[in-house]
Design an enzyme around this catalytic site. Sequence first.
Site, PDB file in Angstrom:
ATOM      1  N   ASN A  19       1.600  37.586  44.247  1.00 41.82           N
ATOM      2  CA  ASN A  19       0.671  37.779  45.371  1.00 41.82           C
ATOM      3  C   ASN A  19       1.288  37.111  46.594  1.00 41.82           C
ATOM      4  O   ASN A  19       1.225  35.892  46.743  1.00 41.82           O
ATOM      5  CB  ASN A  19      -0.687  37.145  45.034  1.00 41.82           C
ATOM      6  CG  ASN A  19      -1.652  37.228  46.212  1.00 41.82           C
ATOM      7  OD1 ASN A  19      -1.416  37.962  47.169  1.00 41.82           O
ATOM      8  ND2 ASN A  19      -2.738  36.472  46.135  1.00 41.82           N
ATOM      9  N   LYS A  21       0.342  37.308  49.614  1.00 44.12           N
ATOM     10  CA  LYS A  21      -0.630  36.985  50.673  1.00 44.12           C
ATOM     11  C   LYS A  21      -0.080  37.460  52.027  1.00 44.12           C
ATOM     12  O   LYS A  21       0.536  38.509  52.099  1.00 44.12           O
ATOM     13  CB  LYS A  21      -0.953  35.494  50.654  1.00 44.12           C
ATOM     14  CG  LYS A  21      -1.310  34.984  49.250  1.00 44.12           C
ATOM     15  CD  LYS A  21      -1.914  33.628  49.249  1.00 44.12           C
ATOM     16  CE  LYS A  21      -2.123  33.182  47.811  1.00 44.12           C
ATOM     17  NZ  LYS A  21      -2.927  32.001  47.682  1.00 44.12           N
ATOM     18  N   HIS A 104      -9.918  38.521  45.033  1.00 45.91           N
ATOM     19  CA  HIS A 104      -9.238  37.229  45.168  1.00 45.91           C
ATOM     20  C   HIS A 104     -10.195  36.245  45.854  1.00 45.91           C
ATOM     21  O   HIS A 104     -10.948  36.619  46.750  1.00 45.91           O
ATOM     22  CB  HIS A 104      -7.954  37.393  45.984  1.00 45.91           C
ATOM     23  CG  HIS A 104      -7.080  36.166  45.918  1.00 45.91           C
ATOM     24  ND1 HIS A 104      -7.337  35.054  46.677  1.00 45.91           N
ATOM     25  CD2 HIS A 104      -6.004  35.878  45.160  1.00 45.91           C
ATOM     26  CE1 HIS A 104      -6.433  34.125  46.390  1.00 45.91           C
ATOM     27  NE2 HIS A 104      -5.605  34.605  45.472  1.00 45.91           N
ATOM     28  N   GLU A 106      -9.772  34.093  48.042  1.00 46.44           N
ATOM     29  CA  GLU A 106      -9.642  34.020  49.510  1.00 46.44           C
ATOM     30  C   GLU A 106     -10.397  35.162  50.174  1.00 46.44           C
ATOM     31  O   GLU A 106     -11.008  34.987  51.232  1.00 46.44           O
ATOM     32  CB  GLU A 106      -8.149  34.014  49.888  1.00 46.44           C
ATOM     33  CG  GLU A 106      -7.500  32.685  49.522  1.00 46.44           C
ATOM     34  CD  GLU A 106      -6.010  32.759  49.295  1.00 46.44           C
ATOM     35  OE1 GLU A 106      -5.375  33.776  49.664  1.00 46.44           O
ATOM     36  OE2 GLU A 106      -5.468  31.784  48.729  1.00 46.44           O
ATOM     37  N   GLU A 176      -8.525  32.619  37.913  1.00 47.47           N
ATOM     38  CA  GLU A 176      -7.917  31.774  38.938  1.00 47.47           C
ATOM     39  C   GLU A 176      -8.907  30.677  39.356  1.00 47.47           C
ATOM     40  O   GLU A 176      -9.734  30.896  40.269  1.00 47.47           O
ATOM     41  CB  GLU A 176      -7.555  32.611  40.161  1.00 47.47           C
ATOM     42  CG  GLU A 176      -6.493  33.646  39.892  1.00 47.47           C
ATOM     43  CD  GLU A 176      -5.636  33.909  41.121  1.00 47.47           C
ATOM     44  OE1 GLU A 176      -4.419  33.781  41.005  1.00 47.47           O
ATOM     45  OE2 GLU A 176      -6.195  34.209  42.187  1.00 47.47           O
ATOM     46  N   GLY A 182      -2.894  27.216  45.169  1.00 46.48           N
ATOM     47  CA  GLY A 182      -2.171  26.667  46.318  1.00 46.48           C
ATOM     48  C   GLY A 182      -2.250  25.154  46.446  1.00 46.48           C
ATOM     49  O   GLY A 182      -1.913  24.603  47.490  1.00 46.48           O
ATOM     50  N   SER A 221      -1.220  27.790  40.930  1.00 49.61           N
ATOM     51  CA  SER A 221      -0.067  26.883  40.915  1.00 49.61           C
ATOM     52  C   SER A 221       0.838  27.091  39.697  1.00 49.61           C
ATOM     53  O   SER A 221       1.344  26.135  39.111  1.00 49.61           O
ATOM     54  CB  SER A 221      -0.519  25.425  41.025  1.00 49.61           C
ATOM     55  OG  SER A 221      -1.204  25.214  42.265  1.00 49.61           O
TER      56      SER A 221
END
Length: 259
Positions: A19, A21, A104, A106, A176, A182, A221
């Site tokens: 991904n 991003k 996701h 985000e 996730e 991150g 991560s």
Amino acid sequence: MSETEAPRDGSRRPLVAANWKMHKTTGEAERFIAALLGRGVPNGIDAVVCPPYTALVATIESAGGSPLGICAQNVHEEESGAFTGEVSIPMLADVGATGSIVGHSERRRLYNETDEALARKVPALLAAEMLAILCCGETESERDAGETEAVLRRQLEADLAGVADGDLGRVVIAYEPIWAIGTGRTATPQQAQEACAFIRGLIADRSAGAAVAIRIVYGGSVKPANAAELFALADVDGGLVGGASLDPGDFGQICRAAG
Ligand code: PEP
């Protein structure tokens, strides 16, 4: 084996997805794919790269003739219409993309991607014979409050409501935990296994066959140093990789850990 764990019968093909991003221009994407393919991607896994829309075509062309799948990071559930800034499934198919990440954290948090929209996106991707990588996961405060399983149940019941039981095995679920994305704080193998086994149990409640077939990957991560341990877990069938997927050497190593 707990009651929620389906037996791993060896038939699930590992999947590792990058991904990117909001990273990489077309030139950077082309150089990444050349470097990744130059080092070799292992047989026996599905390796997927998810660039931003602007680099989709360049990435697809660079990966042409290779086994890499190229997916988007989001897609709209309608085929067309007055949805400024959105991209539809037929548009992805038109350029040769093979699927999309959806849900996701985000996008859920920053862009209000709702469970109602996801309940339409996932079956629409499956109807187009595309890969649907559906993300789910809890916040740190939800985990601390002992709510991880309730959150996963709520998200997946809602997001998969439009998928027929017989089609559930075609979905890829990315577990996730939001606190691990991150942050460099990877879930422990026990945390990852417990959550992925719980998710498989949720699928088993609807279809025993789908629970054996469905691929559940871990994201948060993942690095070359921890990928092999995570991917060896009974209910973890690969990974969704953010930061470490930006470097072809690191992403190639992570793919090899799955292969
Ligand atoms: C992600 O954003 O899907 C992700 C897993 O990111 P990272 O690997 O950087 O934690």
